[in-house]
Motif scaffolding. Structure first.
Motif, short mmCIF file in Angstrom:
data_model
loop_
_atom_site.label_atom_id
_atom_site.label_comp_id
_atom_site.label_asym_id
_atom_site.label_seq_id
_atom_site.Cartn_x
_atom_site.Cartn_y
_atom_site.Cartn_z
N PRO A 83 0.80 -1.24 0.00
CA PRO A 83 0.00 0.00 0.00
C PRO A 83 0.83 1.27 0.00
CG PRO A 83 -0.89 -1.60 1.56
CD PRO A 83 0.43 -2.16 1.09
N GLU A 84 2.04 1.24 0.58
CA GLU A 84 2.82 2.48 0.67
C GLU A 84 3.26 3.00 -0.69
OE1 GLU A 84 5.75 -0.94 1.64
OE2 GLU A 84 3.66 -0.41 2.06
N GLU A 85 3.24 2.16 -1.72
CA GLU A 85 3.60 2.64 -3.05
C GLU A 85 2.52 3.56 -3.61
OE1 GLU A 85 5.01 1.02 -7.48
OE2 GLU A 85 4.59 -0.43 -5.88
N GLY A 86 1.32 3.45 -3.07
CA GLY A 86 0.20 4.24 -3.57
C GLY A 86 0.45 5.73 -3.53
N ALA A 87 1.07 6.23 -2.46
CA ALA A 87 1.34 7.66 -2.35
C ALA A 87 2.26 8.13 -3.46
CB ALA A 87 1.95 7.97 -0.98
N ARG A 88 3.24 7.32 -3.81
CA ARG A 88 4.16 7.70 -4.88
C ARG A 88 3.48 7.63 -6.24
NH1 ARG A 88 7.10 4.99 -1.07
NH2 ARG A 88 6.91 2.93 -2.05
N LEU A 89 2.60 6.66 -6.44
CA LEU A 89 1.85 6.59 -7.68
C LEU A 89 1.01 7.85 -7.89
CD1 LEU A 89 0.71 2.86 -7.54
CD2 LEU A 89 2.04 3.87 -9.40
N ILE A 90 0.33 8.29 -6.86
CA ILE A 90 -0.50 9.49 -6.94
C ILE A 90 0.36 10.73 -7.17
CG2 ILE A 90 -2.02 11.02 -5.64
CD1 ILE A 90 -3.40 8.52 -6.69
N GLU A 91 1.48 10.81 -6.47
CA GLU A 91 2.38 11.96 -6.63
C GLU A 91 2.91 12.04 -8.06
OE1 GLU A 91 6.70 13.64 -4.96
OE2 GLU A 91 5.85 11.78 -4.16
N HIS A 92 3.32 10.90 -8.60
CA HIS A 92 3.90 10.90 -9.94
C HIS A 92 2.84 11.11 -11.03
CE1 HIS A 92 7.43 8.37 -8.20
NE2 HIS A 92 7.57 9.66 -7.95
N LEU A 93 1.62 10.69 -10.77
CA LEU A 93 0.54 10.91 -11.74
C LEU A 93 0.26 12.40 -11.90
CD1 LEU A 93 -1.70 9.63 -13.56
CD2 LEU A 93 -3.22 9.86 -11.57
N GLY A 94 0.19 13.12 -10.79
CA GLY A 94 -0.11 14.55 -10.83
C GLY A 94 -1.45 14.80 -11.49
N ASP A 95 -1.48 15.72 -12.46
CA ASP A 95 -2.73 16.05 -13.14
C ASP A 95 -2.86 15.32 -14.47
OD1 ASP A 95 -0.82 17.37 -14.62
OD2 ASP A 95 -1.79 19.34 -14.53
N ARG A 96 -2.02 14.33 -14.71
CA ARG A 96 -2.08 13.56 -15.96
C ARG A 96 -2.89 12.30 -15.75
NH1 ARG A 96 4.17 14.91 -17.95
NH2 ARG A 96 3.80 17.16 -17.98
N ARG A 97 -3.31 11.71 -16.87
CA ARG A 97 -4.17 10.53 -16.77
C ARG A 97 -3.63 9.35 -17.57
NH1 ARG A 97 -4.98 13.03 -13.10
NH2 ARG A 97 -6.92 13.99 -12.35
N VAL A 98 -2.39 9.48 -18.03
CA VAL A 98 -1.68 8.38 -18.69
C VAL A 98 -0.34 8.25 -18.00
CG1 VAL A 98 -0.68 7.51 -20.85
CG2 VAL A 98 -2.82 8.83 -20.89
N MET A 99 0.04 7.01 -17.66
CA MET A 99 1.29 6.80 -16.95
C MET A 99 2.05 5.62 -17.57
SD MET A 99 1.92 6.00 -12.88
CE MET A 99 1.79 7.71 -12.33
N MET A 100 3.35 5.82 -17.74
CA MET A 100 4.25 4.72 -18.06
C MET A 100 4.80 4.20 -16.74
SD MET A 100 4.93 3.81 -21.26
CE MET A 100 4.48 4.37 -22.90
N LEU A 101 4.52 2.95 -16.46
CA LEU A 101 5.10 2.29 -15.30
C LEU A 101 6.41 1.69 -15.80
CD1 LEU A 101 1.83 0.54 -14.09
CD2 LEU A 101 2.86 2.61 -13.14
#
Length: 252
Positions: A151-169
């Motif tokens: 679950p702790e990775e979730g905060a970083r996922l949200i931070e890195h997403l920002g205001d965008r809606r497409v993400m390269m993992l």
């Protein structure tokens, strides 16, 4: 094997959402985007802010139907009485976006060959083809941290997403989210095409970069080639007709 829920236990809005999502899974399988029993497409249940639908763990995309999709809340509780299992990696990743991104109505995560290949490059998606030009400046990146079960990775996922809606993992795959399933479907299709063409271009010769001013014009004008039904709607409906001609069992 997942147990189908009773039709009487759901609202009309949920029934419609189940059919739309089941169709999407069958379309992805038809397109060659399934990954054995893994990866996920999730869809919020209309009128139920904290509930979403996800594929039951253990079923191939070709086996997903409207009635065997699993309804869970953002804390991981199964709400439909089906007793079906849910892949923890899928739940952890998708629930964090459904919880924190209000317009993430539909979320798509895949491990396609082209998507994973581009995600594993230092450059990521490059401005070298028609489809990629629509995403330049609009993609977030998240570094690989291993399978997404903590679950702790979730905060970083949200931070890195920002205001965008497409993400390269990075080293992993692609992630797309939108305020409707058809829009998310179209975004994924375009991103997949962008990645496929980029991989092919690298094998063909030296890529030619599209200038930033041309990319700006391209992104500005993309809406001019959409039908008034909304982004992705005619595209998705066309693919539903394709899979209906092959197999209508997803509707059950």
């Amino acid at each position: 094997m997942a147990t189908a829920i009773r039709a009487a236990a759901m609202s009309d809005a949920e029934r419609d959402a189940r059919r739309q999502l089941a169709a999407c899974y069958r379309i992805f399988d038809h397109m060659g985007w399934s990954e054995l029993i893994y990866n996920h497409i999730t869809l919020r249940v209309p009128g139920e802010e904290n509930a979403f639908l996800i594929n039951p763990f253990g079923l191939h995309y070709s086996e997903v139907t409207a009635s065997n999709l699993v309804k869970i809340d953002i804390d991981g509780h199964v709400l439909d009485g089906s007793g079906a299992a849910v892949n923890r990696a899928g739940f952890v990743q998708h629930s964090v976006f459904h919880r924190h991104v209000p317009d993430a109505h539909c979320i798509i995560h895949t491990h396609t060959t082209a998507g994973m290949a581009v995600s594993a490059t230092k450059e990521g998606l490059t401005p070298t083809n028609f489809y990629a030009a629509g995403f330049i400046g609009r993609i977030a990146y998240h570094d690989f941290e291993g399978v997404t079960v903590r679950p702790e990775e979730g905060a970083r996922l949200i931070e890195h997403l920002g205001d965008r809606r497409v993400m390269m993992l990075r080293n992993h795959g692609t992630l797309v989210m939108a305020d409707s399933l058809p829009k998310a479907f179209l975004m994924h299709w375009m991103l997949q095409r962008a990645c496929e063409v980029q991989v092919a271009t690298g094998a063909a010769g030296t890529p030619v970069a599209i200038p930033p001013d041309v990319i700006a014009v391209h992104q500005r004008d993309l809406s001019a080639v959409q039908l008034p039904t909304g982004p992705g709607v005619p595209d998705f409906e066309a693919m539903v007709r394709v899979i209906d001609r092959r197999d209508r069992s997803w509707r059950d």
